[in-house]
Design an enzyme around this catalytic site. Structure first.
Site, PDB file in Angstrom:
ATOM      1  CB  ALA A 103      -0.125  -0.210   1.235  1.00 22.24           C
ATOM      2  CB  CYS A 104       2.146   3.398  -2.291  1.00 27.53           C
ATOM      3  SG  CYS A 104       2.392   3.622  -3.337  1.00 27.53           S
ATOM      4  CG  LEU A 105       0.678   9.251  -0.464  1.00 24.13           C
ATOM      5  CD1 LEU A 105       0.220   8.969   1.007  1.00 24.13           C
ATOM      6  CD2 LEU A 105       1.811  10.702  -0.751  1.00 24.13           C
TER       7      LEU A 105
ATOM      8  N   GLY B 236      -0.764   4.783  -4.690  1.00 22.74           N
ATOM      9  CA  GLY B 236      -1.180   3.554  -5.701  1.00 22.74           C
ATOM     10  C   GLY B 236      -0.970   3.970  -6.739  1.00 22.74           C
TER      11      GLY B 236
ATOM     12  CD  GLN C 282      -5.138  -2.307   0.864  1.00 23.04           C
ATOM     13  OE1 GLN C 282      -5.281  -1.424   1.304  1.00 23.04           O
ATOM     14  NE2 GLN C 282      -5.929  -3.704   0.618  1.00 23.04           N
TER      15      GLN C 282
END
Lengths: 352, 105
Positions: free
Chosen positions: B8-10, B12, B39
């Protein structure tokens, strides 16, 4: 004690909670900013009932409500679904008492924490489900009182000072701000420093200031494009896998505008690459700041050039920054004795 | 070993993809099975299926932002790491996952 352990584990991850809020907030800002920018096509004098007027007002919705959404999902990150409603409400409150982005962020974290802790209180089974409804209400109430009477006034004052200061920077001040932002954006490729400057740029949109986002937009494209350009100018200085990567990565630089994609190009020779990208971004930021380049849509790619108030300045920033990055990195690399043949051999061995 | 991976990253867009690619490459190289969910703000995640989760021996969460649906992994050994670390040093992460599995079984 359990209470302290929970508290510590929540606040140790403050950064994660904050970024979760930002992650959910970005699409809101994106919709608002893009539709608002489209309204510019209709000219400056917009009739309320024209289609451009509708675009404009929809844009304003996005640019207004991104702050409560951020607070809501910061709280969500801490205590899951029960945090959303309290976070949303304290986020709107934070805006109404003029504490803006900063106030909403703090309120979101606090309300998430308080609600989480309240929900942890152990009650008899019968009362537990009712408590599930009441805890968010009580949590909201506590933070609302705290915000209005304790935290609100000093933050509102601080935001006022910040707003005055940033609005009156002028050309030289903005150029300096651009240089600092460029430096931060160029040194860690989407890491904490880059995120600090890009968050700052989106945060001040809440104060109707769009120069920082203009600066941010022009610097993020510099590291990827600069490094791609560098591999084309002097392919001999790069390993085979780096060249292959550069071949496809320039596309992302144009549509997306995020610096993370240069990581694979940078990790092999971190110091030299970082010096080059930091230098290029700093100069791009400096130029953007000096010409007060504004952007009101957080879409940071070259393909979005027409959203800038001065597209030509934007293009100049990107070209100058990229060329400086490319020339610097190639100069530094040609002075080093990086053994490309050996690295290629190692790569080939790994992929077998 | 069967791995269920959530990244999951800021936004996506970048980090979640890079982390999943790096870890997938490393896991397959060592002969592990891996199922992936990415995500982030701008995309609809392709979710791990309930079977993927039930079959997984270990869950790796590589995150920059909190993931949604963490309660799906109750009773599973979870390795919680930062997404940046997964991009830069996937081998270390898989090492840790292997260690976690052998210590929990």
């Amino acid at each position: 004690m359990n209470f302290w352990k929970e508290t510590v584990s929540i606040f140790r991850e403050t950064g994660v909670h904050f970024r979760t809020g930002v992650s959910y907030m970005l699409p809101v800002l994106l919709i608002g900013g893009m539709l608002g920018s489209l309204a510019v096509l209709g000219g400056t004098d917009l009739a309320e009932d024209s289609i451009w007027g509708v675009f404009k007002s929809v844009g304003t919705i996005g640019l207004t409500y991104f702050v409560p959404i951020m607070a809501a999902y910061t709280a969500y990150s801490i205590c899951d679904t029960p945090g959303i409603a309290p976070g949303f409400i304290v986020g709107i409150l934070a805006q109404q008492i003029d504490t803006g982005y900063l106030g909403a962020l703090l309120a979101g974290i606090l309300v998430g924490y308080v609600t989480y802790m309240l929900l942890k209180i152990e009650l008899p089974e019968m009362l537990q489900s009712t408590w599930g409804f009441l805890a968010p209400v009580l949590g909201t109430l506590i933070i609302v009182v705290f915000m209005v009477y304790v935290l609100g006034p000093p933050i509102a004052w601080l935001m006022g000072v910040l707003s005055d200061f940033l609005s009156n920077l002028g050309e030289q001040g903005s150029a300096l701000m651009g240089a600092v932002m460029g430096f931060l954006g160029g040194i860690d490729y989407g890491g904490p420093f880059s995120k600090t400057q890009s968050t700052f740029a989106t945060a001040v949109m809440d104060l109707d200031l769009y120069v920082p986002l203009g600066i941010c937009g022009s610097i993020v494209t510099v590291p990827p494009l600069g490094l791609c350009l560098a591999t084309y100018l002097k392919p001999k200085l790069y390993t085979k896998s780096e060249r292959e990567y550069a071949k496809s990565s320039w596309v992302y630089a144009i549509v997306g505008g995020f610096t993370e994609i240069v990581i694979p190009l940078a990790v092999g020779d971190l110091l030299r690459v970082t010096i080059a990208t930091a230098l290029g971004s700093t100069i791009a930021g400096l130029i953007a700041g000096f010409f007060l380049l504004e952007l009101s849509t957080p879409v940071l790619g070259i393909a979005q050039w027409f959203f800038y108030n001065k597209p030509l300045v934007f293009v100049a920033c990107v070209v100058i920054g990229s060329v400086i990055t490319a020339l610097t990195v190639n100069l530094l690399k040609s002075m080093s004795n990086r053994d490309i043949a050996a690295l290629d051999a190692a790569d080939a061995q790994m992929n077998q | 070993m069967r791995i269920a991976l959530v990244t999951a990253c800021l936004a996506g867009v970048a980090h979640s993809k890079m982390a999943s690619m790096a870890l997938k490459k490393e896991a397959l190289k060592r002969g592990h099975e891996i199922a992936i969910e990415e995500q982030g703000g701008h995309k609809v995640p392709v979710k791990l299926s309930p079977e993927d989760i039930a079959r997984a021996d270990v869950v790796i969460i590589a995150k920059m932002v909190n993931i949604s649906g963490k309660n799906r992994f109750e009773n599973k050994p979870i390795l919680d790491v930062s997404v940046n670390k997964a991009v830069i040093n996937p081998a270390l992460i898989i090492d840790q996952a292997e260690a976690l599995l052998s210590s929990s079984s």
